[in-house]
Scaffold this motif. Structure first.
Motif, mmCIF file in Angstrom:
data_model
loop_
_atom_site.group_PDB
_atom_site.id
_atom_site.type_symbol
_atom_site.label_atom_id
_atom_site.label_comp_id
_atom_site.label_asym_id
_atom_site.label_seq_id
_atom_site.Cartn_x
_atom_site.Cartn_y
_atom_site.Cartn_z
ATOM 1 N N GLY A 214 -2.795 0.596 -9.957
ATOM 2 C CA GLY A 214 -3.237 1.718 -10.785
ATOM 3 C C GLY A 214 -2.500 2.992 -10.475
ATOM 4 N N GLY A 215 -2.098 3.693 -11.523
ATOM 5 C CA GLY A 215 -1.377 4.944 -11.349
ATOM 6 C C GLY A 215 0.020 4.731 -10.812
ATOM 7 N N GLU A 216 0.710 5.846 -10.565
ATOM 8 C CA GLU A 216 2.078 5.784 -10.071
ATOM 9 C C GLU A 216 2.320 6.919 -9.086
ATOM 10 N N TYR A 217 3.361 6.761 -8.290
ATOM 11 C CA TYR A 217 3.672 7.713 -7.227
ATOM 12 C C TYR A 217 5.050 8.328 -7.447
ATOM 13 N N LYS B 91 23.902 1.738 1.652
ATOM 14 C CA LYS B 91 24.166 0.628 0.741
ATOM 15 C C LYS B 91 23.005 -0.362 0.692
ATOM 16 N N ARG B 92 22.460 -0.718 1.845
ATOM 17 C CA ARG B 92 21.388 -1.701 1.900
ATOM 18 C C ARG B 92 20.124 -1.141 2.537
ATOM 19 N N ARG B 93 20.090 0.152 2.725
ATOM 20 C CA ARG B 93 18.940 0.760 3.399
ATOM 21 C C ARG B 93 18.608 2.081 2.719
ATOM 22 N N VAL B 94 17.438 2.133 2.115
ATOM 23 C CA VAL B 94 16.994 3.340 1.419
ATOM 24 C C VAL B 94 15.552 3.627 1.812
ATOM 25 N N SER B 95 15.289 4.869 2.188
ATOM 26 C CA SER B 95 13.923 5.283 2.481
ATOM 27 C C SER B 95 13.530 6.418 1.536
ATOM 28 N N VAL B 96 12.245 6.499 1.227
ATOM 29 C CA VAL B 96 11.735 7.542 0.334
ATOM 30 C C VAL B 96 10.484 8.146 0.940
ATOM 31 N N GLU B 97 10.215 9.379 0.563
ATOM 32 C CA GLU B 97 8.971 10.038 0.958
ATOM 33 C C GLU B 97 8.104 10.207 -0.280
ATOM 34 N N ILE B 98 6.876 9.706 -0.209
ATOM 35 C CA ILE B 98 5.959 9.783 -1.349
ATOM 36 C C ILE B 98 5.352 11.179 -1.413
ATOM 37 N N LYS B 99 5.457 11.806 -2.572
ATOM 38 C CA LYS B 99 5.041 13.197 -2.729
ATOM 39 C C LYS B 99 3.723 13.363 -3.480
ATOM 40 N N ALA B 100 3.479 12.539 -4.483
ATOM 41 C CA ALA B 100 2.280 12.751 -5.314
ATOM 42 C C ALA B 100 1.870 11.459 -6.008
ATOM 43 N N SER C 76 0.840 -1.192 0.000
ATOM 44 C CA SER C 76 0.000 0.000 0.000
ATOM 45 C C SER C 76 0.878 1.245 0.000
ATOM 46 N N LEU C 77 0.523 2.227 -0.826
ATOM 47 C CA LEU C 77 1.277 3.468 -0.922
ATOM 48 C C LEU C 77 0.325 4.646 -0.766
ATOM 49 N N ALA C 78 0.816 5.732 -0.148
ATOM 50 C CA ALA C 78 -0.025 6.914 0.065
ATOM 51 C C ALA C 78 0.849 8.154 0.112
ATOM 52 N N ILE C 79 0.291 9.271 -0.325
ATOM 53 C CA ILE C 79 1.013 10.544 -0.312
ATOM 54 C C ILE C 79 1.395 10.905 1.127
ATOM 55 N N GLY C 80 2.648 11.336 1.311
ATOM 56 C CA GLY C 80 3.156 11.697 2.622
ATOM 57 C C GLY C 80 3.788 10.558 3.385
ATOM 58 N N GLN C 81 3.627 9.336 2.871
ATOM 59 C CA GLN C 81 4.151 8.150 3.545
ATOM 60 C C GLN C 81 5.677 8.080 3.410
ATOM 61 N N LEU C 82 6.364 7.680 4.476
ATOM 62 C CA LEU C 82 7.796 7.422 4.444
ATOM 63 C C LEU C 82 7.975 5.914 4.314
ATOM 64 N N VAL C 83 8.583 5.475 3.227
ATOM 65 C CA VAL C 83 8.630 4.050 2.893
ATOM 66 C C VAL C 83 10.064 3.546 2.912
ATOM 67 N N GLN C 84 10.252 2.419 3.580
ATOM 68 C CA GLN C 84 11.539 1.730 3.551
ATOM 69 C C GLN C 84 11.520 0.775 2.359
ATOM 70 N N LEU C 85 12.452 0.947 1.433
ATOM 71 C CA LEU C 85 12.444 0.136 0.220
ATOM 72 C C LEU C 85 13.030 -1.250 0.486
ATOM 73 N N PRO C 86 12.562 -2.265 -0.229
ATOM 74 C CA PRO C 86 13.144 -3.604 -0.102
ATOM 75 C C PRO C 86 14.635 -3.592 -0.437
#
Length: 241
Positions: free
Chosen positions: A44-47, A56-65, A9-19
């Motif tokens: 459906g759609g994209e973020y 190196k093995r840990r990346v987090s992102v913030e979903i904007k739109a 599940s993805l949502a605007i404003g969410q901070l996501v830890q990537l696999p």
């Protein structure tokens, strides 16, 4: 812009830890914090997301739109492909996804050289599912094609569904291109044989169960070419190219 499939599940404003696998890819690309990437989850759609923490093995992102962009064909195509030799199935699936196929149905037909045990079939399906996701990332699709379980051709061809089934055979009197010109866009299933084609008995069985026999022209196409060429023909005739 780099695109990555994230089955959650993805949502605007969410901070996501990537696999870890995606994090590794980002590390290989040497993307820095603040870089804009695209995520999609197949629903459906994209973020749009911005890299926040990059290790190196840990990346987090913030979903904007979220953008309701799609790149699907205006009609559904199922590619029912009899198993070819070696790694040809990998290539067929990858290119079919790029062309817009909405479902892949692997089949075990009479002339298939490859015979998979239940254990090997399970591993192959997982491998092919990964190829579908990777191809969707590359070509800009935001929905993943469905992947069916490996089925025996003789049993599968007797099943009923809502799609018109088309069996490509040199024995047919009408071409796929000519048929498509006189039809409105519709969901179809393309049935493709292995090397050596489907046997005459298998073709006859398909026709008895309502499949429409059509030809691809005066030349005999390889199994890895026929289905992809047929998808291109339908896309040119009905829109989607």
């Amino acid at each position: 812009m780099p695109r990555f499939y994230l089955p959650q599940s993805l949502a605007i404003g969410q901070l996501v830890q990537l696999p870890e696998a995606v994090a590794h890819h980002i590390s290989v690309l040497r993307l820095a914090p603040g870089t804009l990437i695209t995520l999609f989850n197949g629903e459906g759609g994209e973020y749009s997301a911005v890299l926040d923490q990059v290790e190196k093995r840990r990346v987090s992102v913030e979903i904007k739109a979220h953008t309701a962009r799609e790149a699907e064909l205006p009609f559904g195509i199922t590619l029912a492909q009899a198993l070819p030799e070696a790694s040809k199935m990998d290539w067929i699936i990858e290119k079919a996804i790029e062309l817009g196929v909405t479902a892949i149905q692997p089949l075990a037909a009479q002339r298939c050289v490859v015979r998979l045990s239940a254990e090997r079939a399970e591993k192959k399906l997982a491998h092919w599912q990964a190829i579908i996701a990777s191809a969707a990332e590359q070509c800009g699709r935001n929905h993943l094609a469905r992947l069916g379980e490996l089925q025996d051709y003789k049993q599968w061809i007797t099943q009923q569904d809502m799609h018109r089934r088309i069996i490509l055979t040199p024995r047919a009197e009408q071409s796929l291109a000519d048929w498509a010109r006189h039809q409105s866009p519709q969901a179809v299933t393309l049935v493709i044989g292995p090397e050596g084609g489907l046997s005459e008995a298998e073709e006859d069985q398909a026709i008895r169960h309502g499949a429409l026999p059509l030809a691809m022209g005066p030349r005999i196409l390889r199994t890895e070419t026929a289905g992809l060429a047929a998808v291109a023909v339908l896309s040119a005739a009905w829109g989607g190219m």
